[in-house]
Structures are given as C-alpha cells and as structure tokens.
Design an enzyme around this catalytic site. Structure first.
Site, short mmCIF file in Angstrom:
data_model
loop_
_atom_site.label_atom_id
_atom_site.label_comp_id
_atom_site.label_asym_id
_atom_site.label_seq_id
_atom_site.Cartn_x
_atom_site.Cartn_y
_atom_site.Cartn_z
N GLY A 153 2.14 1.87 10.67
CA GLY A 153 3.28 3.08 10.69
C GLY A 153 3.96 3.67 11.75
CD GLU A 199 -3.55 -2.84 7.32
OE1 GLU A 199 -2.31 -2.93 6.81
OE2 GLU A 199 -4.20 -1.96 7.27
CG HIS A 254 -6.08 1.69 5.34
ND1 HIS A 254 -5.59 2.63 6.19
CD2 HIS A 254 -4.74 0.92 5.08
CE1 HIS A 254 -3.95 2.42 6.64
NE2 HIS A 254 -3.69 1.10 5.92
CB SER A 279 5.23 -2.13 11.86
OG SER A 279 4.62 -0.59 12.10
CG ASN A 306 -1.81 1.07 1.36
OD1 ASN A 306 -2.00 2.17 0.46
ND2 ASN A 306 -2.24 1.22 2.54
CE LYS A 311 -0.07 3.40 4.63
NZ LYS A 311 -0.11 3.43 6.10
CD GLU A 319 -3.02 5.38 6.61
OE1 GLU A 319 -3.27 5.59 5.58
OE2 GLU A 319 -2.25 4.96 7.33
C1 PEP Z 1 -0.89 0.08 6.23
O1 PEP Z 1 -0.84 1.26 6.07
O2 PEP Z 1 -1.57 -0.65 5.61
C2 PEP Z 1 0.40 -0.51 6.97
C3 PEP Z 1 0.52 -1.93 7.17
O3 PEP Z 1 1.27 0.24 7.10
P1 PEP Z 1 2.84 0.03 7.88
O4 PEP Z 1 3.31 -1.15 7.11
O5 PEP Z 1 3.61 1.43 7.38
O6 PEP Z 1 2.60 -0.21 9.09
#
Ligand code: PEP
Length: 251
Positions: free
Chosen positions: A174, A168, A96, A214, A9, A11, A98
C-alpha cells in the site's frame, strides 16, 4: 501443484452493491483473458456468498481474507474454515501483515489457521515478509525464514504442497514502493530453497510463490517474468477491474 495465480485482496473496501458490480466488471474483463493464470478474488466475509454465486458462473475462484484458528464453539465473532468450505470458498489469506500488526497474530496462531484450512480443503495463501527496519538491518532473510519455519514446518510433505506462499515485504504494501524484480526474485529463490531444505526438492519445485506489495498493471510483467515468481497478491490495484485483469494478463 505449482500454478500461475493472481489473487485480489479487497480488504475492508466496497459496499455490497459496489462489490457485486466489481465482480461483474471483472467477469466481463476476464472474458477476453488469454492468461493461463488462476484468478482468485478475496472480498470481505459478508460478500462471500454473493461472490461464490457469481464465481460459479465465471472463470475465477473466491477466497476469504481470514479464518478462525479454532474449529468451532464459543469464539464470538469468528468464522471457521468449515463454514467457509460450505460456502464454496476455495482459498483463504492467512498471516497478512495487517493481521499480524493490528490483530497481534503470531506465527503460532497462523500455523493453526493453516491447519484448519487444509483440513477443510481450502488452499491457504500464507503471507510472509519483512518490515523496512528488518531489510535495512540486513535481517530480511532471517525474518522471512522464521515466519515460514514457525507457521509451516510442522506440516507433512503432502500438506505443504497445498499451501501458496505470498512474499509481501511490509514496506511495499500500500505504499507505492514495489520491490525491484531483483529483490523479489532473490527472496522468492530463498523461500524456495528454505522449503527444499526442510522438505524435498520436489516439494520446493512444486510450491507456488506469489509476490505482493504495490504490484500494478505497470510493473506486474517484469515481476512475473522472474523465474521463482508465480503470480501476485494484489491489494489496491484489485479494486479496479481493468487494472486487475491487466495484471492477470501480465504473464
Ligand atoms: C496486500 O495488502 O496484500 C497488498 C499487496 O496490497 P497493495 O497491492 O495495495 O500493496
């Protein structure tokens, strides 16, 4: 069908030329790829056409990061599932954290997006996951169950099988703070059981459940070794070709 899958992803990152370069770098890194995992890259909307052209010559698929919950019409700024399908987009992230947090997406809207995608032959990558306060107050299972229930339980059995679920935990996205393999496996097993209780054992055995938050080249192997984890949804680490392909090779 349950598959191994790693999705990146991106973003709202990278200029057009940087995105093109990253796709070529990923293609090159994937040439020695021995992993059996399906690879999906989700760049920003504006790069989808360029990305699907490159993907057509390579061993990965392209996903979008969002889609409209409407089919067509006067919805300024929106992109429909039909438009994505015409552009050879085969996956799309929905729900997601976000989007839930900054754009007030509700489970109801997410449910509509999932339906739009399925009727246009695009595989939804449906995200769910609890906030830190939910986990600290012991409500994480309850929160994830209600996200799944409200967004997916309306689907028929043959439709739910085409959804990919990405667990997630919001506190891990992040932040550099990954769920331990035990925490992730425990939630993935819970999600599989939730699907079994509503649908059937067969549906739950066949559904693909990814971990995101992460996940990186160092911790992917341990996470992907868990019995109910079928791959990952990768944010930050998907922006560096070498790191991303190391994750793909972590099975
Ligand atoms: C995400 O935003 O779907 C995600 C998993 O981000 P990160 O790997 O940066 O934590």
């Amino acid at each position: 069908m349950r598959i191994k899958l790693v999705a990146g992803n991106w973003k709202m990152n990278k200029s057009f030329s940087e995105a093109e370069e990253l796709l070529f770098d990923i293609s090159e890194e994937l040439q020695n790829n021995k992993s059996k995992a399906e690879v999906v890259i989700c760049p920003p909307y504006l790069y989808l056409e360029m990305a699907t052209d490159i993907a057509a010559e390579n061993d990965f698929a392209i996903g979008a990061q969002n889609v409209s919950n409407f089919e067509k019409g006067a919805y300024t700024g929106e992109i429909s599932a039909g438009m994505l399908h015409k552009m050879d987009v085969s996956y799309c992230i929905v729900g997601h954290s976000e989007r839930r947090q900054y754009f007030n997406e509700t489970n109801q809207v997410i449910a509509e997006k999932v339906k739009q995608l399925i009727s246009n032959d695009i595989t939804p990558i449906f995200c769910c996951g609890e906030k830190l306060e939910d986990r600290e107050s012991g409500k994480h299972f309850e929160v994830v169950k209600s996200q799944i229930k409200e967004a997916l339980f309306d689907l028929e059995s043959d439709k739910i099988s085409s959804v990919i679920i990405a667990y997630e935990p919001v506190w891990a996205i992040g932040t550099g703070k990954t769920a331990t393999p035990e925490q992730a496996q425990e939630m993935h097993e819970f999600i599989r059981n939730t699907i079994k209780d509503k649908f059937t054992q067969k549906v739950s055995d066949n559904i693909t459940i990814l971990y995101g938050g992460s996940c990186n080249a160092k911790n992917a192997k341990e996470l992907f070794a868990c019995k109910d984890i079928d791959g990952g949804l990768i944010g930050g680490a998907s922006l560096v070709a070498e790191d991303f392909v190391k994750i793909v090779n972590s099975f």
